[in-house]
Design a protein around this motif. Structure first.
Motif, PDB file in Angstrom:
ATOM      1  N   VAL A  28       0.881  -1.114  -0.001  1.00  0.00           N
ATOM      2  CA  VAL A  28       0.012   0.046   0.066  1.00  0.00           C
ATOM      3  C   VAL A  28       0.804   1.231  -0.191  1.00  0.00           C
ATOM      4  O   VAL A  28       0.925   2.124  -0.846  1.00  0.00           O
ATOM      5  CB  VAL A  28      -0.963  -0.087   1.180  1.00  0.00           C
ATOM      6  N   VAL A  29       1.746   1.138   0.809  1.00  0.00           N
ATOM      7  CA  VAL A  29       2.681   2.406   0.847  1.00  0.00           C
ATOM      8  C   VAL A  29       3.480   2.692  -0.327  1.00  0.00           C
ATOM      9  O   VAL A  29       3.660   3.851  -0.718  1.00  0.00           O
ATOM     10  CB  VAL A  29       3.372   2.550   2.424  1.00  0.00           C
ATOM     11  N   VAL A  30       4.427   1.702  -1.018  1.00  0.00           N
ATOM     12  CA  VAL A  30       5.091   2.085  -2.003  1.00  0.00           C
ATOM     13  C   VAL A  30       4.255   2.211  -3.356  1.00  0.00           C
ATOM     14  O   VAL A  30       4.536   3.085  -3.886  1.00  0.00           O
ATOM     15  CB  VAL A  30       5.949   0.588  -2.174  1.00  0.00           C
ATOM     16  N   SER A  31       3.326   1.447  -3.526  1.00  0.00           N
ATOM     17  CA  SER A  31       2.243   1.718  -4.507  1.00  0.00           C
ATOM     18  C   SER A  31       1.829   3.280  -4.620  1.00  0.00           C
ATOM     19  O   SER A  31       1.611   3.788  -5.591  1.00  0.00           O
ATOM     20  CB  SER A  31       1.166   0.739  -4.618  1.00  0.00           C
ATOM     21  N   LEU A  32       1.386   3.714  -3.279  1.00  0.00           N
ATOM     22  CA  LEU A  32       1.082   5.072  -3.218  1.00  0.00           C
ATOM     23  C   LEU A  32       1.984   6.184  -3.543  1.00  0.00           C
ATOM     24  O   LEU A  32       1.908   7.116  -4.259  1.00  0.00           O
ATOM     25  CB  LEU A  32       0.335   5.359  -1.980  1.00  0.00           C
ATOM     26  N   GLY A  33       2.980   5.865  -3.224  1.00  0.00           N
ATOM     27  CA  GLY A  33       4.304   6.928  -3.180  1.00  0.00           C
ATOM     28  C   GLY A  33       4.531   6.868  -4.797  1.00  0.00           C
ATOM     29  O   GLY A  33       4.810   7.838  -5.282  1.00  0.00           O
ATOM     30  N   LEU A  34       4.535   5.463  -5.438  1.00  0.00           N
ATOM     31  CA  LEU A  34       4.847   5.520  -6.761  1.00  0.00           C
ATOM     32  C   LEU A  34       3.932   6.182  -7.827  1.00  0.00           C
ATOM     33  O   LEU A  34       4.325   6.861  -8.828  1.00  0.00           O
ATOM     34  CB  LEU A  34       5.121   4.041  -7.372  1.00  0.00           C
ATOM     35  N   PHE A  35       2.510   5.999  -7.066  1.00  0.00           N
ATOM     36  CA  PHE A  35       1.529   6.843  -8.042  1.00  0.00           C
ATOM     37  C   PHE A  35       1.699   8.459  -7.672  1.00  0.00           C
ATOM     38  O   PHE A  35       1.545   8.904  -8.785  1.00  0.00           O
ATOM     39  CB  PHE A  35      -0.077   6.538  -7.346  1.00  0.00           C
ATOM     40  N   LEU A  36       2.169   8.831  -6.702  1.00  0.00           N
ATOM     41  CA  LEU A  36       2.358  10.281  -6.595  1.00  0.00           C
ATOM     42  C   LEU A  36       3.404  10.612  -7.214  1.00  0.00           C
ATOM     43  O   LEU A  36       3.420  11.745  -8.054  1.00  0.00           O
ATOM     44  CB  LEU A  36       2.674  10.631  -5.161  1.00  0.00           C
ATOM     45  N   LEU A  37       4.686   9.799  -7.458  1.00  0.00           N
ATOM     46  CA  LEU A  37       5.707  10.215  -8.403  1.00  0.00           C
ATOM     47  C   LEU A  37       5.268  10.586  -9.792  1.00  0.00           C
ATOM     48  O   LEU A  37       5.639  11.211 -10.519  1.00  0.00           O
ATOM     49  CB  LEU A  37       6.712   9.221  -8.128  1.00  0.00           C
ATOM     50  N   ARG A  38       4.245   9.330 -10.435  1.00  0.00           N
ATOM     51  CA  ARG A  38       4.000   9.359 -11.778  1.00  0.00           C
ATOM     52  C   ARG A  38       2.887  10.594 -11.951  1.00  0.00           C
ATOM     53  O   ARG A  38       3.059  11.183 -12.915  1.00  0.00           O
ATOM     54  CB  ARG A  38       3.124   8.233 -12.114  1.00  0.00           C
ATOM     55  N   ALA A  39       2.172  10.997 -10.860  1.00  0.00           N
ATOM     56  CA  ALA A  39       1.246  12.171 -10.851  1.00  0.00           C
ATOM     57  C   ALA A  39       1.885  13.301 -11.158  1.00  0.00           C
ATOM     58  O   ALA A  39       1.453  14.329 -11.696  1.00  0.00           O
ATOM     59  CB  ALA A  39       0.273  12.115  -9.876  1.00  0.00           C
ATOM     60  N   GLY A  40       3.256  13.459 -10.427  1.00  0.00           N
ATOM     61  CA  GLY A  40       3.980  14.727 -10.867  1.00  0.00           C
ATOM     62  C   GLY A  40       5.025  14.758 -12.146  1.00  0.00           C
ATOM     63  O   GLY A  40       5.709  15.719 -12.390  1.00  0.00           O
ATOM     64  N   GLY A  41       4.756  13.533 -12.811  1.00  0.00           N
ATOM     65  CA  GLY A  41       5.757  13.528 -13.909  1.00  0.00           C
ATOM     66  C   GLY A  41       7.197  13.280 -13.546  1.00  0.00           C
ATOM     67  O   GLY A  41       7.972  13.359 -14.558  1.00  0.00           O
ATOM     68  N   ASP A  42       7.521  12.876 -12.454  1.00  0.00           N
ATOM     69  CA  ASP A  42       8.727  12.554 -12.176  1.00  0.00           C
ATOM     70  C   ASP A  42       9.251  11.203 -12.518  1.00  0.00           C
ATOM     71  O   ASP A  42       8.621  10.255 -12.847  1.00  0.00           O
ATOM     72  CB  ASP A  42       8.918  12.449 -10.655  1.00  0.00           C
ATOM     73  N   VAL A  43      10.552  11.239 -12.807  1.00  0.00           N
ATOM     74  CA  VAL A  43      11.152  10.035 -13.462  1.00  0.00           C
ATOM     75  C   VAL A  43      11.641   9.089 -12.348  1.00  0.00           C
ATOM     76  O   VAL A  43      12.247   9.660 -11.283  1.00  0.00           O
ATOM     77  CB  VAL A  43      12.453  10.326 -14.348  1.00  0.00           C
ATOM     78  N   SER A  44      11.212   7.766 -12.310  1.00  0.00           N
ATOM     79  CA  SER A  44      11.731   6.988 -11.014  1.00  0.00           C
ATOM     80  C   SER A  44      13.050   6.498 -11.462  1.00  0.00           C
ATOM     81  O   SER A  44      13.542   6.563 -12.463  1.00  0.00           O
ATOM     82  CB  SER A  44      10.865   5.847 -11.219  1.00  0.00           C
ATOM     83  N   GLY A  45      13.576   6.104 -10.292  1.00  0.00           N
ATOM     84  CA  GLY A  45      15.054   5.458 -10.460  1.00  0.00           C
ATOM     85  C   GLY A  45      14.970   4.021 -10.526  1.00  0.00           C
ATOM     86  O   GLY A  45      13.821   3.382 -10.835  1.00  0.00           O
ATOM     87  N   GLY A  46      16.150   3.286  -9.945  1.00  0.00           N
ATOM     88  CA  GLY A  46      15.883   1.835  -9.947  1.00  0.00           C
ATOM     89  C   GLY A  46      15.789   1.063 -11.498  1.00  0.00           C
ATOM     90  O   GLY A  46      16.107   1.580 -12.483  1.00  0.00           O
TER      91      GLY A  46
END
Length: 210
Positions: A28-46
């Motif tokens: 729940v916590v990771v998926s919500l964090g990734l959703f927010l990153l995508r909502a801001g158009g941010d580029v993910s690492g990893g």
């Protein structure tokens, strides 16, 4: 009179129920964090971010790159961490992928447009805490998570610092496909997430095991 020699405290063993609850909470916590990153158009690492960048540059689909890049990391995990860790990590990745898609559905949060810096801070904080939960319960999000854990156990390098270095390289590579404010925000997010892991996941800080 001689001082008593301290005896190391044995690690507390997680029960199956502990691990199930921990992985669900981490999901729940990771998926919500990734959703927010995508909502801001941010580029993910990893490895997910690396696979995405490669898919931009070639006609090969994202899923093919993501699978191929993760294979050597999971082979390393089988040797170093065992099948239990690998299976829990595969489950964690599958659950996070499904939950992330659910957050973006019409019945949940739907489509959001967030400021990239707000998304980087809030999303990366959530993602870092969620990955920490996975680590506590013998799981990971694969890729750089695995390498960071193995290097910490073998050479006492902080997993968070290893992951931060690798994530920063991936994020900086995004200059080829994203604007500089988005890349700067994404870099800030990578630093925040991995500092959370580096400060909280280190030898002696947590003694329970799966």
């Amino acid at each position: 009179m001689t001082a008593a020699i301290p005896v190391p405290r044995p690690a507390t063993k997680h029960s199956v129920g502990d691990d199930i609850l921990g992985i669900l909470c981490g999901t729940v916590v990771v998926s919500l964090g990734l959703f927010l990153l995508r909502a801001g158009g941010d580029v993910s690492g990893g490895t997910a971010g690396l696979a995405l960048l490669l898919s931009y540059a070639t006609p090969v689909p994202f899923g093919v790159f993501f699978f191929a890049i993760n294979v050597p990391f999971f082979l390393l995990a089988i040797r170093s961490k065992g099948w239990g860790f690998v299976l829990r990590s595969v489950l964690a990745i599958a659950l996070v992928s499904a939950a992330s898609a659910f957050h973006g559905s019409a019945g949940a949060l739907g489509a959001l447009a967030l400021d990239p810096f707000y998304a980087a801070v809030a999303g990366s904080t959530l993602a870092g805490v969620g990955v920490l939960i996975f680590f506590r319960h013998g799981a990971s999000m694969g890729g750089f998570n695995i390498l960071g854990l193995v290097l910490q156990e073998r050479f006492h390098l902080r997993a968070g610092y290893v992951m931060m270095t690798l994530d920063t390289i991936v994020v900086l590579s995004a200059f080829a496909v994203a604007s500089w404010p988005v890349v700067v925000a994404s870099g800030l997010g990578a630093v925040i997430m991995n500092l959370i892991i580096a400060f909280n996941h280190r030898p002696g800080r947590y003694v329970a095991s799966s």
